[in-house]
Each structure stands twice: as C-alpha cells, then as structure tokens.
Design a protein around this motif. Structure first.
Motif, PDB file in Angstrom:
ATOM      1  N   ARG A  39      80.538   4.590 -58.695  1.00 47.02           N
ATOM      2  CA  ARG A  39      79.559   3.943 -59.034  1.00 47.02           C
ATOM      3  C   ARG A  39      78.969   4.044 -60.346  1.00 47.02           C
ATOM      4  NH1 ARG A  39      79.280   6.070 -54.131  1.00 47.02           N
ATOM      5  NH2 ARG A  39      78.341   8.242 -54.677  1.00 47.02           N
ATOM      6  N   TYR A  40      78.174   3.138 -60.767  1.00 48.13           N
ATOM      7  CA  TYR A  40      78.035   3.047 -62.270  1.00 48.13           C
ATOM      8  C   TYR A  40      76.652   2.715 -62.514  1.00 48.13           C
ATOM      9  CZ  TYR A  40      83.178   2.230 -62.834  1.00 48.13           C
ATOM     10  OH  TYR A  40      84.452   2.331 -62.558  1.00 48.13           O
ATOM     11  N   ALA A  41      76.023   3.437 -63.669  1.00 48.84           N
ATOM     12  CA  ALA A  41      74.744   2.815 -64.184  1.00 48.84           C
ATOM     13  C   ALA A  41      74.790   2.847 -65.606  1.00 48.84           C
ATOM     14  CB  ALA A  41      73.659   4.281 -63.673  1.00 48.84           C
ATOM     15  N   ALA A  42      74.290   1.665 -65.941  1.00 55.75           N
ATOM     16  CA  ALA A  42      74.054   1.258 -67.572  1.00 55.75           C
ATOM     17  C   ALA A  42      72.913   0.887 -67.906  1.00 55.75           C
ATOM     18  CB  ALA A  42      75.363  -0.078 -67.708  1.00 55.75           C
ATOM     19  N   ILE A  43      72.311   1.781 -68.558  1.00 56.70           N
ATOM     20  CA  ILE A  43      70.795   1.752 -69.039  1.00 56.70           C
ATOM     21  C   ILE A  43      70.734   1.163 -70.259  1.00 56.70           C
ATOM     22  CG2 ILE A  43      68.683   2.846 -69.385  1.00 56.70           C
ATOM     23  CD1 ILE A  43      69.890   3.263 -66.494  1.00 56.70           C
ATOM     24  N   ASP A  44      70.225  -0.060 -70.317  1.00 55.73           N
ATOM     25  CA  ASP A  44      69.670  -0.824 -71.820  1.00 55.73           C
ATOM     26  C   ASP A  44      71.167  -1.238 -72.414  1.00 55.73           C
ATOM     27  OD1 ASP A  44      67.793  -2.313 -72.945  1.00 55.73           O
ATOM     28  OD2 ASP A  44      67.144  -0.889 -73.902  1.00 55.73           O
ATOM     29  N   ALA A  45      72.388  -1.649 -71.456  1.00 56.21           N
ATOM     30  CA  ALA A  45      73.416  -1.773 -72.128  1.00 56.21           C
ATOM     31  C   ALA A  45      73.467  -2.869 -73.267  1.00 56.21           C
ATOM     32  CB  ALA A  45      74.498  -2.389 -70.938  1.00 56.21           C
ATOM     33  N   SER A  46      74.195  -2.421 -74.459  1.00 57.34           N
ATOM     34  CA  SER A  46      74.250  -3.192 -75.484  1.00 57.34           C
ATOM     35  C   SER A  46      74.887  -4.553 -75.485  1.00 57.34           C
ATOM     36  CB  SER A  46      74.775  -2.583 -76.727  1.00 57.34           C
ATOM     37  OG  SER A  46      73.838  -1.364 -76.952  1.00 57.34           O
ATOM     38  N   LEU A  47      74.830  -5.223 -74.482  1.00 59.43           N
ATOM     39  CA  LEU A  47      75.830  -6.442 -74.129  1.00 59.43           C
ATOM     40  C   LEU A  47      75.607  -7.724 -75.282  1.00 59.43           C
ATOM     41  CD1 LEU A  47      75.151  -6.576 -70.414  1.00 59.43           C
ATOM     42  CD2 LEU A  47      77.361  -6.297 -71.393  1.00 59.43           C
ATOM     43  N   TRP A  48      74.603  -7.588 -76.328  1.00 58.51           N
ATOM     44  CA  TRP A  48      74.555  -8.275 -77.331  1.00 58.51           C
ATOM     45  C   TRP A  48      75.854  -8.332 -78.384  1.00 58.51           C
ATOM     46  CZ3 TRP A  48      74.819  -5.458 -81.720  1.00 58.51           C
ATOM     47  CH2 TRP A  48      74.433  -4.130 -81.554  1.00 58.51           C
ATOM     48  N   TRP A  49      76.431  -7.246 -78.251  1.00 62.57           N
ATOM     49  CA  TRP A  49      77.485  -6.909 -79.005  1.00 62.57           C
ATOM     50  C   TRP A  49      78.561  -8.088 -79.359  1.00 62.57           C
ATOM     51  CZ3 TRP A  49      78.653  -3.715 -83.340  1.00 62.57           C
ATOM     52  CH2 TRP A  49      80.240  -4.019 -83.668  1.00 62.57           C
ATOM     53  N   ASP A  50      79.097  -8.511 -80.260  1.00 56.85           N
ATOM     54  CA  ASP A  50      80.190  -9.162 -80.482  1.00 56.85           C
ATOM     55  C   ASP A  50      79.857 -10.727 -79.739  1.00 56.85           C
ATOM     56  OD1 ASP A  50      82.672 -10.618 -81.250  1.00 56.85           O
ATOM     57  OD2 ASP A  50      83.708  -9.395 -79.958  1.00 56.85           O
TER      58      ASP A  50
ATOM     59  N   LEU B 196      77.230  -1.170 -59.434  1.00 56.15           N
ATOM     60  CA  LEU B 196      76.704  -1.145 -60.695  1.00 56.15           C
ATOM     61  C   LEU B 196      75.070  -1.372 -60.988  1.00 56.15           C
ATOM     62  CD1 LEU B 196      76.911  -1.003 -63.863  1.00 56.15           C
ATOM     63  CD2 LEU B 196      77.434  -3.529 -63.821  1.00 56.15           C
ATOM     64  N   PHE B 197      74.494  -0.480 -61.481  1.00 54.48           N
ATOM     65  CA  PHE B 197      72.761  -0.157 -61.696  1.00 54.48           C
ATOM     66  C   PHE B 197      72.739  -0.807 -63.081  1.00 54.48           C
ATOM     67  CE2 PHE B 197      68.923   1.743 -62.908  1.00 54.48           C
ATOM     68  CZ  PHE B 197      68.030   1.161 -62.158  1.00 54.48           C
ATOM     69  N   LEU B 198      72.182  -1.923 -63.311  1.00 54.63           N
ATOM     70  CA  LEU B 198      72.194  -2.539 -64.671  1.00 54.63           C
ATOM     71  C   LEU B 198      70.781  -2.974 -65.198  1.00 54.63           C
ATOM     72  CD1 LEU B 198      73.808  -3.764 -67.184  1.00 54.63           C
ATOM     73  CD2 LEU B 198      73.914  -5.866 -65.909  1.00 54.63           C
ATOM     74  N   THR B 199      70.294  -2.359 -66.279  1.00 54.52           N
ATOM     75  CA  THR B 199      69.065  -2.472 -66.797  1.00 54.52           C
ATOM     76  C   THR B 199      68.804  -3.155 -68.199  1.00 54.52           C
ATOM     77  OG1 THR B 199      68.524  -0.509 -67.758  1.00 54.52           O
ATOM     78  CG2 THR B 199      68.272  -0.471 -65.504  1.00 54.52           C
ATOM     79  N   TYR B 200      67.806  -3.812 -68.440  1.00 57.03           N
ATOM     80  CA  TYR B 200      67.626  -4.075 -70.062  1.00 57.03           C
ATOM     81  C   TYR B 200      66.204  -4.062 -70.194  1.00 57.03           C
ATOM     82  CZ  TYR B 200      66.869  -8.969 -68.250  1.00 57.03           C
ATOM     83  OH  TYR B 200      65.838 -10.131 -67.596  1.00 57.03           O
ATOM     84  N   SER B 201      65.917  -3.749 -71.212  1.00 57.34           N
ATOM     85  CA  SER B 201      64.307  -3.506 -71.895  1.00 57.34           C
ATOM     86  C   SER B 201      64.130  -4.763 -72.734  1.00 57.34           C
ATOM     87  CB  SER B 201      64.130  -2.454 -72.796  1.00 57.34           C
ATOM     88  OG  SER B 201      64.912  -2.379 -73.897  1.00 57.34           O
ATOM     89  N   ASN B 202      63.309  -4.742 -73.729  1.00 57.27           N
ATOM     90  CA  ASN B 202      62.691  -5.798 -74.493  1.00 57.27           C
ATOM     91  C   ASN B 202      63.382  -6.108 -75.597  1.00 57.27           C
ATOM     92  OD1 ASN B 202      61.900  -3.625 -76.055  1.00 57.27           O
ATOM     93  ND2 ASN B 202      59.909  -4.498 -76.495  1.00 57.27           N
ATOM     94  N   GLU B 203      64.903  -5.757 -75.781  1.00 56.28           N
ATOM     95  CA  GLU B 203      65.642  -5.931 -76.829  1.00 56.28           C
ATOM     96  C   GLU B 203      65.989  -7.377 -77.265  1.00 56.28           C
ATOM     97  OE1 GLU B 203      68.551  -2.881 -78.322  1.00 56.28           O
ATOM     98  OE2 GLU B 203      69.284  -3.196 -76.358  1.00 56.28           O
ATOM     99  N   GLY B 204      65.467  -8.339 -76.552  1.00 53.99           N
ATOM    100  CA  GLY B 204      65.772  -9.676 -76.901  1.00 53.99           C
ATOM    101  C   GLY B 204      66.723 -10.621 -76.064  1.00 53.99           C
ATOM    102  N   PRO B 205      66.708 -11.818 -76.287  1.00 53.78           N
ATOM    103  CA  PRO B 205      67.644 -12.822 -75.475  1.00 53.78           C
ATOM    104  C   PRO B 205      68.992 -12.519 -75.212  1.00 53.78           C
ATOM    105  CG  PRO B 205      66.984 -13.831 -77.322  1.00 53.78           C
ATOM    106  CD  PRO B 205      66.169 -12.436 -77.379  1.00 53.78           C
ATOM    107  N   GLU B 206      69.654 -11.998 -76.385  1.00 50.55           N
ATOM    108  CA  GLU B 206      71.066 -11.595 -76.380  1.00 50.55           C
ATOM    109  C   GLU B 206      71.512 -10.630 -75.236  1.00 50.55           C
ATOM    110  OE1 GLU B 206      72.362 -10.963 -80.431  1.00 50.55           O
ATOM    111  OE2 GLU B 206      73.524 -13.010 -80.260  1.00 50.55           O
ATOM    112  N   THR B 207      70.588  -9.590 -75.204  1.00 48.65           N
ATOM    113  CA  THR B 207      70.827  -8.453 -74.166  1.00 48.65           C
ATOM    114  C   THR B 207      70.558  -9.060 -72.767  1.00 48.65           C
ATOM    115  OG1 THR B 207      70.271  -6.842 -75.832  1.00 48.65           O
ATOM    116  CG2 THR B 207      70.151  -6.168 -73.590  1.00 48.65           C
ATOM    117  N   ALA B 208      69.353  -9.624 -72.693  1.00 50.79           N
ATOM    118  CA  ALA B 208      69.011 -10.008 -71.364  1.00 50.79           C
ATOM    119  C   ALA B 208      69.991 -11.102 -70.876  1.00 50.79           C
ATOM    120  CB  ALA B 208      67.496 -10.741 -71.490  1.00 50.79           C
ATOM    121  N   ASP B 209      70.445 -11.996 -71.680  1.00 53.49           N
ATOM    122  CA  ASP B 209      71.458 -12.965 -71.384  1.00 53.49           C
ATOM    123  C   ASP B 209      72.679 -12.651 -70.760  1.00 53.49           C
ATOM    124  OD1 ASP B 209      69.574 -15.108 -71.902  1.00 53.49           O
ATOM    125  OD2 ASP B 209      70.650 -15.678 -73.846  1.00 53.49           O
TER     126      ASP B 209
END
Length: 285
Positions: free
Chosen positions: A181-192, A213-226
């Motif tokens: 099982r996986y937990a990614a907190i505020d994952a930096s999916l904006w990279w690249d 997979l437990f996946l979250t994001y905060s108020n980092e902006g649209p790239e992270t949320a998208d």
C-alpha cells in the motif's frame, strides 16, 4: 527577597565545599531510546541511516508486525514525526501498531525523481532523475535487512511527502509490487511539466497487480492538482484522492500523516468523528 535568596544559595554552596559535607546527590539521568539505527551502503563510500522504531509491546512478546517504510526517514528528517504519529495512532486504535523504517535521503532530487526535468529544471538540478537506483536500494538492501532482522508479518506500506510523494507515485506506477500500500502526501507531480501523470495511462495499461494509493495535494497550484487528479482518474478505485487546498505545503504532512496511517493500516475500530479526522475512500467513510 531576591537578595536573600542569593545569600541562601551562597551559603549552601559554601557548605557543600566544606570538608566532610557531601553535596546532595543528583539522580542519574537515563537515556531515552526510541529505536535503532543501521548504516546501509547505498553506493561506494555512501552509507545511509536506516532508522527503526519498534512498536509498544514488541520487546515483550513474539508477535509479528506490518512495516511502514518512510522516505526522508533520517533522524534530521521525518523519522521522529512519523514514528510519533504511528505510536499515537496505535494507542488510540486508529491504525495498527507497525514497525517504522526510516530511510535517509541525501540528494533528494537525484534519488526521488525519475526524470531529468525540463530544460530549466535540469539546468538548476543537474543530478535529478536517478530514482531507479534508490528504488533498487530499497528493494535489494533495505527490505531484506528488515525482513531478516525483525518480526515482520509480510505486510507493508510506504509513506512520503513532496518529492518523496512523487517517488511513491512513480513506484506505484512502475514497480507496484514493491509495497502493498502507498501514501503520497502533497506529491510533487508538477515536476517535468507533469510528465509522470501524463505517462500514467501507458504504465497502468500493463495491468500489473497493485495495491491502493492514498494521494493528497494542498494549495500548491494547478500543476500539482492536475497531476494528482489525472492519476486518480486513471487509477480508479485504487486511488483514494484527498484534496486539502486549505493546507499549505508546509502544513500538509503533519496534518495528514495520521489519516494516511489509518488508510494504510486500518483496524476494526470505528473512529469517532470527534477524533478530528476521517479517511475518505476507506471502508469506514
């Protein structure tokens, strides 16, 4: 009054120095032990801390426990925070008691990112993009050590935040059998330019068995949320997406780690809402 107190202290000090008069004994301090540290070779001349927290009761019996692998788990990183969250969760019955294994990272962009990044990112961080080597370190050295030296029960999960969260999503996509099982907190999916989430459809098409997979994001902006929304949409019921735009990148991990642990290692208890959190997508929500 202050002058009198000072005179009394002076008199006591003189008395302690007089022959035949013993100073009051100070009780000896005892060390506080919260775990064990192994030094494991990552590369030639490069040893990493692998810090292990054993749950309450481990030393008193022969029970076996699940393992939580923690990225950025050095003593100066997130080890104390997550070990404390785990202990408190277990005490309240929010999540199972687990062995916490914190793996130290050093060059986080080299070790936790799978691509060199876009041109600007690569120029700023020229070592980025070597996550496969760090994943091999976990697979071939860290996990065998823990399974050989501790009473594990064959169940495990992994947790990390920010770039470590990006690494966790990448591992879930590329080598899903590494953890249950996986937990990614505020994952930096904006990279690249969101490259990992854009590759997710092709990686998921292979239909490899993978856990949730437990996946979250905060108020980092649209790239992270998208990026997170894209992974969640493609992953379907395997992804528990928990947007928390009321949180910042600086506050998300401390707030959400108890939820992540409850998701990774649930108990049969039914949490009272007044405890302060509820895990979306879980069997109790």
């Amino acid at each position: 009054m202050i002058k009198r107190a000072g005179s009394m202290l002076l008199a006591l000090s003189c008395l302690a120095l007089m022959p035949g008069v013993a100073a009051a004994a100070t009780p000896a301090a005892s060390p506080i032990t919260i775990g064990e540290t192994h030094l494991v070779t990552f590369a030639d001349g490069d040893q990493r801390q692998v810090n292990v927290y054993l749950p309450e009761g481990y030393a008193k019996g022969n029970a076996r426990y699940p393992v939580l692998y923690l990225l950025d788990g050095g003593l100066s990183q997130d080890f104390l925070h997550v070990a404390g969250s785990s202990a408190l969760n277990a005490m309240w019955g929010r999540s199972q008691p687990v062995i916490v294994v914190g793996i130290e990272s050093k060059d986080r962009r080299a070790e936790l990112i799978g691509t060199p990044g876009n041109a600007a990112q690569h120029k700023q961080y020229p070592t980025a993009g070597q996550s496969a080597q760090f994943r091999a370190f976990l697979r071939d050295r860290v996990k065998p050590l823990i399974e050989a030296d501790y009473r594990t029960n064959g169940d495990d999960g992994v947790i990390g935040e920010s770039l470590a969260g990006l690494f966790i999503v990448e591992t879930w996509l590329r080598e899903p059998g590494l953890f249950h099982r996986y937990a990614a907190i505020d994952a930096s999916l904006w990279w690249d330019d969101e490259a990992l989430s854009k590759a997710a459809a092709g990686l998921l098409a292979a239909k490899q068995p993978r856990g949730p997979l437990f996946l979250t994001y905060s108020n980092e902006g649209p790239e992270t949320a998208d990026g997170a929304d894209r992974v969640a949409s493609l992953g379907g019921s395997l992804v528990c997406l928990s947007p928390r735009t009321d949180l910042t990148h600086a506050t998300a991990y401390h707030v959400l780690s108890p939820q992540a642990l409850q998701f990774l290692f649930p108990t049969d208890n039914k949490p009272d809402p007044e405890w302060g959190f509820e895990v979306t997508c879980s069997k109790k929500s």
